[in-house]
Design a protein around this motif. Structure first.
Motif, PDB file in Angstrom:
ATOM      1  N   SER A 114       0.834  -1.191   0.000  1.00 21.67           N
ATOM      2  CA  SER A 114       0.000   0.000   0.000  1.00 21.67           C
ATOM      3  C   SER A 114       0.878   1.254   0.000  1.00 21.67           C
ATOM      4  N   ARG A 115       0.276   2.349  -0.349  1.00 21.86           N
ATOM      5  CA  ARG A 115       0.980   3.627  -0.420  1.00 21.86           C
ATOM      6  C   ARG A 115       1.451   4.036   0.970  1.00 21.86           C
ATOM      7  N   LEU A 116       2.699   4.474   1.056  1.00 23.92           N
ATOM      8  CA  LEU A 116       3.254   4.919   2.326  1.00 23.92           C
ATOM      9  C   LEU A 116       2.883   6.381   2.569  1.00 23.92           C
ATOM     10  N   THR A 117       2.488   6.695   3.781  1.00 22.50           N
ATOM     11  CA  THR A 117       2.190   8.074   4.153  1.00 22.50           C
ATOM     12  C   THR A 117       3.481   8.750   4.619  1.00 22.50           C
TER      13      THR A 117
ATOM     14  N   ASP B  31       3.879   9.963   7.492  1.00 20.82           N
ATOM     15  CA  ASP B  31       4.091   9.428   8.836  1.00 20.82           C
ATOM     16  C   ASP B  31       4.794   8.066   8.771  1.00 20.82           C
ATOM     17  N   ASP B  32       4.358   7.188   7.875  1.00 18.43           N
ATOM     18  CA  ASP B  32       5.019   5.888   7.692  1.00 18.43           C
ATOM     19  C   ASP B  32       6.488   6.079   7.355  1.00 18.43           C
ATOM     20  N   LEU B  33       6.760   7.001   6.443  1.00 15.26           N
ATOM     21  CA  LEU B  33       8.131   7.233   5.996  1.00 15.26           C
ATOM     22  C   LEU B  33       9.001   7.814   7.104  1.00 15.26           C
ATOM     23  N   LEU B  34       8.420   8.662   7.933  1.00 13.43           N
ATOM     24  CA  LEU B  34       9.189   9.231   9.042  1.00 13.43           C
ATOM     25  C   LEU B  34       9.428   8.201  10.145  1.00 13.43           C
ATOM     26  N   TRP B  35       8.460   7.306  10.379  1.00 19.21           N
ATOM     27  CA  TRP B  35       8.710   6.232  11.354  1.00 19.21           C
ATOM     28  C   TRP B  35       9.748   5.242  10.817  1.00 19.21           C
TER      29      TRP B  35
ATOM     30  N   SER C 132      18.614  12.968   4.261  1.00 14.88           N
ATOM     31  CA  SER C 132      19.180  14.110   3.537  1.00 14.88           C
ATOM     32  C   SER C 132      18.239  15.319   3.613  1.00 14.88           C
ATOM     33  N   MET C 133      16.951  15.073   3.547  1.00 11.82           N
ATOM     34  CA  MET C 133      15.980  16.160   3.671  1.00 11.82           C
ATOM     35  C   MET C 133      16.046  16.763   5.074  1.00 11.82           C
ATOM     36  N   HIS C 134      16.126  15.911   6.077  1.00 10.86           N
ATOM     37  CA  HIS C 134      16.193  16.346   7.466  1.00 10.86           C
ATOM     38  C   HIS C 134      17.463  17.157   7.714  1.00 10.86           C
ATOM     39  N   ALA C 135      18.577  16.704   7.167  1.00  9.26           N
ATOM     40  CA  ALA C 135      19.861  17.387   7.362  1.00  9.26           C
ATOM     41  C   ALA C 135      19.865  18.782   6.749  1.00  9.26           C
ATOM     42  N   ALA C 136      19.015  19.021   5.761  1.00  6.83           N
ATOM     43  CA  ALA C 136      18.961  20.320   5.095  1.00  6.83           C
ATOM     44  C   ALA C 136      18.141  21.358   5.877  1.00  6.83           C
ATOM     45  N   LEU C 137      17.417  20.919   6.889  1.00  9.16           N
ATOM     46  CA  LEU C 137      16.582  21.835   7.672  1.00  9.16           C
ATOM     47  C   LEU C 137      17.431  22.659   8.642  1.00  9.16           C
TER      48      LEU C 137
ATOM     49  N   SER D 231       4.652  16.450   4.976  1.00  9.30           N
ATOM     50  CA  SER D 231       4.069  16.556   3.629  1.00  9.30           C
ATOM     51  C   SER D 231       5.146  16.532   2.551  1.00  9.30           C
ATOM     52  N   GLN D 232       6.261  17.204   2.765  1.00  9.05           N
ATOM     53  CA  GLN D 232       7.366  17.203   1.800  1.00  9.05           C
ATOM     54  C   GLN D 232       7.916  15.791   1.604  1.00  9.05           C
ATOM     55  N   VAL D 233       8.079  15.065   2.702  1.00  4.54           N
ATOM     56  CA  VAL D 233       8.566  13.691   2.642  1.00  4.54           C
ATOM     57  C   VAL D 233       7.594  12.837   1.850  1.00  4.54           C
ATOM     58  N   GLU D 234       6.319  12.971   2.144  1.00  7.62           N
ATOM     59  CA  GLU D 234       5.310  12.164   1.453  1.00  7.62           C
ATOM     60  C   GLU D 234       5.285  12.472  -0.051  1.00  7.62           C
ATOM     61  N   ARG D 235       5.331  13.748  -0.383  1.00  8.98           N
ATOM     62  CA  ARG D 235       5.310  14.124  -1.806  1.00  8.98           C
ATOM     63  C   ARG D 235       6.543  13.590  -2.531  1.00  8.98           C
TER      64      ARG D 235
END
Length: 118
Positions: free
Chosen positions: A2-5, A7-11, A49-54, A111-115
């Motif tokens: 199923s599609r990952l949300t 939240d799923d991706l962050l967990w 990598s996305m997190h490190a850019a924040l 939302s950025q992670v999900e997109r």
């Protein structure tokens, strides 16, 4: 599968973070005791990598809500957790976030992670 949300991706990222060596004086925490799904390493590396850019204070919002949610704030309800996390962020970074800012940073990153990955 199923599609990952977001939240799923962050967990998934959180499980990946905890799968490595513990740094500094952090208490080890085994997150896969709570979630037995396999770690999707490719996804976790993109989130990393996305997190490190924040900016630092925004990174800490994500840390407070995912890798440190249970070990550091697990004894608190949602409202108290956000308050304690905001105090932790202010004491560490000098940036005092409002509750609205905290929730916006969290929601926007999720939302950025999900997109990007879902």
């Amino acid at each position: 599968m199923s599609r990952l949300t977001g939240d799923d991706l962050l967990w998934n990222w959180s499980r990946w973070v905890w799968s490595g060596a513990t740094v500094g004086n952090m208490t080890p925490y085994v997150s896969w005791e709570d979630d037995h799904r396999p770690i999707l390493t490719d996804h976790a590396l993109v989130v990393e990598s996305m997190h490190a850019a924040l900016p630092w204070h925004e990174r800490m919002v994500i840390i407070a809500e995912y890798p440190q949610k249970r070990p550091m704030f697990g004894h608190l309800d949602a409202r108290a957790r956000v308050k304690a996390a905001r105090e932790w962020i202010a004491n560490t970074t000098g940036v005092a976030l409002t509750e609205t800012e905290y929730k916006l940073y969290l929601g926007l990153f999720r939302s950025q992670v999900e997109r990007r990955l879902a």
